[in-house]
Design a protein around this motif. Structure first.
Motif, PDB file in Angstrom:
ATOM      1  N   GLY A 112       0.783  -1.225   0.000  1.00 36.23           N
ATOM      2  CA  GLY A 112       0.000   0.000   0.000  1.00 36.23           C
ATOM      3  C   GLY A 112       0.815   1.275   0.000  1.00 36.23           C
ATOM      4  N   ARG A 113       1.807   1.397   0.852  1.00 31.97           N
ATOM      5  CA  ARG A 113       2.553   2.658   0.966  1.00 31.97           C
ATOM      6  C   ARG A 113       3.935   2.604   0.323  1.00 31.97           C
ATOM      7  N   PHE A 114       4.389   1.405  -0.002  1.00 36.99           N
ATOM      8  CA  PHE A 114       5.727   1.234  -0.553  1.00 36.99           C
ATOM      9  C   PHE A 114       5.628   0.662  -1.969  1.00 36.99           C
ATOM     10  N   THR A 115       6.465   1.198  -2.856  1.00 33.38           N
ATOM     11  CA  THR A 115       6.498   0.706  -4.236  1.00 33.38           C
ATOM     12  C   THR A 115       7.935   0.511  -4.664  1.00 33.38           C
ATOM     13  N   ILE A 116       8.239  -0.690  -5.120  1.00 32.56           N
ATOM     14  CA  ILE A 116       9.581  -0.995  -5.609  1.00 32.56           C
ATOM     15  C   ILE A 116       9.571  -0.970  -7.129  1.00 32.56           C
ATOM     16  N   SER A 117      10.669  -0.476  -7.702  1.00 26.47           N
ATOM     17  CA  SER A 117      10.793  -0.428  -9.161  1.00 26.47           C
ATOM     18  C   SER A 117      12.264  -0.531  -9.518  1.00 26.47           C
ATOM     19  N   SER A 118      12.524  -0.698 -10.800  1.00 24.36           N
ATOM     20  CA  SER A 118      13.922  -0.819 -11.212  1.00 24.36           C
ATOM     21  C   SER A 118      14.171  -0.102 -12.528  1.00 24.36           C
ATOM     22  N   ASP A 119      15.394   0.298 -12.723  1.00 23.52           N
ATOM     23  CA  ASP A 119      15.855   0.886 -13.985  1.00 23.52           C
ATOM     24  C   ASP A 119      17.047   0.055 -14.425  1.00 23.52           C
ATOM     25  N   ASP A 120      16.789  -0.873 -15.347  1.00 20.36           N
ATOM     26  CA  ASP A 120      17.838  -1.795 -15.752  1.00 20.36           C
ATOM     27  C   ASP A 120      19.039  -1.062 -16.341  1.00 20.36           C
ATOM     28  N   ALA A 121      18.787  -0.018 -17.103  1.00 22.06           N
ATOM     29  CA  ALA A 121      19.877   0.698 -17.762  1.00 22.06           C
ATOM     30  C   ALA A 121      20.833   1.310 -16.746  1.00 22.06           C
ATOM     31  N   LYS A 122      20.302   1.639 -15.582  1.00 23.88           N
ATOM     32  CA  LYS A 122      21.131   2.264 -14.554  1.00 23.88           C
ATOM     33  C   LYS A 122      21.549   1.283 -13.469  1.00 23.88           C
ATOM     34  N   ASN A 123      21.160   0.010 -13.623  1.00 17.69           N
ATOM     35  CA  ASN A 123      21.461  -0.977 -12.569  1.00 17.69           C
ATOM     36  C   ASN A 123      21.021  -0.449 -11.200  1.00 17.69           C
ATOM     37  N   THR A 124      19.837   0.077 -11.165  1.00 17.74           N
ATOM     38  CA  THR A 124      19.353   0.713  -9.943  1.00 17.74           C
ATOM     39  C   THR A 124      17.934   0.254  -9.633  1.00 17.74           C
ATOM     40  N   VAL A 125      17.692   0.009  -8.374  1.00 20.73           N
ATOM     41  CA  VAL A 125      16.364  -0.322  -7.879  1.00 20.73           C
ATOM     42  C   VAL A 125      15.931   0.791  -6.930  1.00 20.73           C
ATOM     43  N   TYR A 126      14.655   1.125  -6.985  1.00 21.30           N
ATOM     44  CA  TYR A 126      14.135   2.213  -6.173  1.00 21.30           C
ATOM     45  C   TYR A 126      13.079   1.702  -5.198  1.00 21.30           C
ATOM     46  N   LEU A 127      12.942   2.411  -4.095  1.00 21.57           N
ATOM     47  CA  LEU A 127      11.857   2.151  -3.158  1.00 21.57           C
ATOM     48  C   LEU A 127      11.171   3.484  -2.883  1.00 21.57           C
ATOM     49  N   GLN A 128       9.981   3.636  -3.421  1.00 21.57           N
ATOM     50  CA  GLN A 128       9.182   4.825  -3.159  1.00 21.57           C
ATOM     51  C   GLN A 128       8.361   4.600  -1.903  1.00 21.57           C
ATOM     52  N   MET A 129       8.514   5.488  -0.944  1.00 21.09           N
ATOM     53  CA  MET A 129       7.815   5.349   0.337  1.00 21.09           C
ATOM     54  C   MET A 129       6.923   6.569   0.535  1.00 21.09           C
ATOM     55  N   ASN A 130       5.648   6.341   0.684  1.00 20.84           N
ATOM     56  CA  ASN A 130       4.672   7.419   0.851  1.00 20.84           C
ATOM     57  C   ASN A 130       3.969   7.311   2.200  1.00 20.84           C
ATOM     58  N   SER A 131       3.351   8.405   2.608  1.00 18.98           N
ATOM     59  CA  SER A 131       2.584   8.452   3.858  1.00 18.98           C
ATOM     60  C   SER A 131       3.401   7.875   5.008  1.00 18.98           C
ATOM     61  N   LEU A 132       4.611   8.357   5.127  1.00 13.57           N
ATOM     62  CA  LEU A 132       5.529   7.796   6.115  1.00 13.57           C
ATOM     63  C   LEU A 132       5.060   8.073   7.538  1.00 13.57           C
ATOM     64  N   LYS A 133       5.362   7.115   8.402  1.00 20.44           N
ATOM     65  CA  LYS A 133       4.973   7.175   9.812  1.00 20.44           C
ATOM     66  C   LYS A 133       6.231   7.060  10.674  1.00 20.44           C
ATOM     67  N   PRO A 134       6.165   7.521  11.907  1.00 21.16           N
ATOM     68  CA  PRO A 134       7.346   7.390  12.787  1.00 21.16           C
ATOM     69  C   PRO A 134       7.832   5.948  12.905  1.00 21.16           C
ATOM     70  N   GLU A 135       6.933   4.998  12.845  1.00 21.55           N
ATOM     71  CA  GLU A 135       7.347   3.588  12.963  1.00 21.55           C
ATOM     72  C   GLU A 135       8.079   3.082  11.724  1.00 21.55           C
ATOM     73  N   ASP A 136       8.154   3.894  10.676  1.00 18.53           N
ATOM     74  CA  ASP A 136       8.957   3.535   9.515  1.00 18.53           C
ATOM     75  C   ASP A 136      10.424   3.905   9.714  1.00 18.53           C
ATOM     76  N   THR A 137      10.722   4.581  10.802  1.00 20.14           N
ATOM     77  CA  THR A 137      12.101   4.962  11.098  1.00 20.14           C
ATOM     78  C   THR A 137      12.963   3.721  11.259  1.00 20.14           C
ATOM     79  N   ALA A 138      14.043   3.655  10.480  1.00 23.52           N
ATOM     80  CA  ALA A 138      14.909   2.476  10.474  1.00 23.52           C
ATOM     81  C   ALA A 138      16.067   2.725   9.515  1.00 23.52           C
TER      82      ALA A 138
END
Length: 125
Positions: free
Chosen positions: A66-92
């Motif tokens: 629901g709040r996290f979305t993973i994606s990748s860009d093969d050309a850049k050898n990079t994976v992303y984690l989009q985090m929305n509606s962050l809460k204090p308990e996401d601190t880590a």
């Protein structure tokens, strides 16, 4: 030399968003799935998501849907984690890790071959 380098962490207010990046080098991204984990002080490491870079299939533990979305860009050898509606308990500290494609979707840390150094995410209340 195999390297996974996370970036994009920082301090954000409750309800805010962050996008983490995981840049890989020294191995073929297409041969691996990339997972995101997090660990808060005094708590066990927790799986956040995983993506099979070759076919784009994504995996999330039920608690992370629901709040996290993973994606990748093969050309850049990079994976992303989009985090929305962050809460204090996401601190880590958030880590990315690489696992052989045969185990794609597994959230067992011991099966991951390579790990990054982590990036701190702090959500203020």
């Amino acid at each position: 030399e195999v390297q996974l380098v996370e970036s994009g962490g920082g301090l954000v207010q409750t309800g805010g968003s962050l996008r983490l990046s995981c840049a890989g080098a020294g191995f073929s991204f297409d041969d691996y799935a990339i997972g995101w984990f997090r660990q808060a002080p005094g708590k066990e490491r927790e799986a956040v998501s995983c993506i099979d870079v070759a076919d784009g299939h994504t995996y999330y533990p039920n608690s992370m849907k629901g709040r996290f979305t993973i994606s990748s860009d093969d050309a850049k050898n990079t994976v992303y984690l989009q985090m929305n509606s962050l809460k204090p308990e996401d601190t880590a500290v958030y880590y990315c890790a690489a696992i052989e494609r045969a185990y794609s979707g597994s959230f067992t840390p011991e099966l991951y071959d390579y790990w990054g150094q982590g990036t701190q995410v702090t959500v203020s209340s």
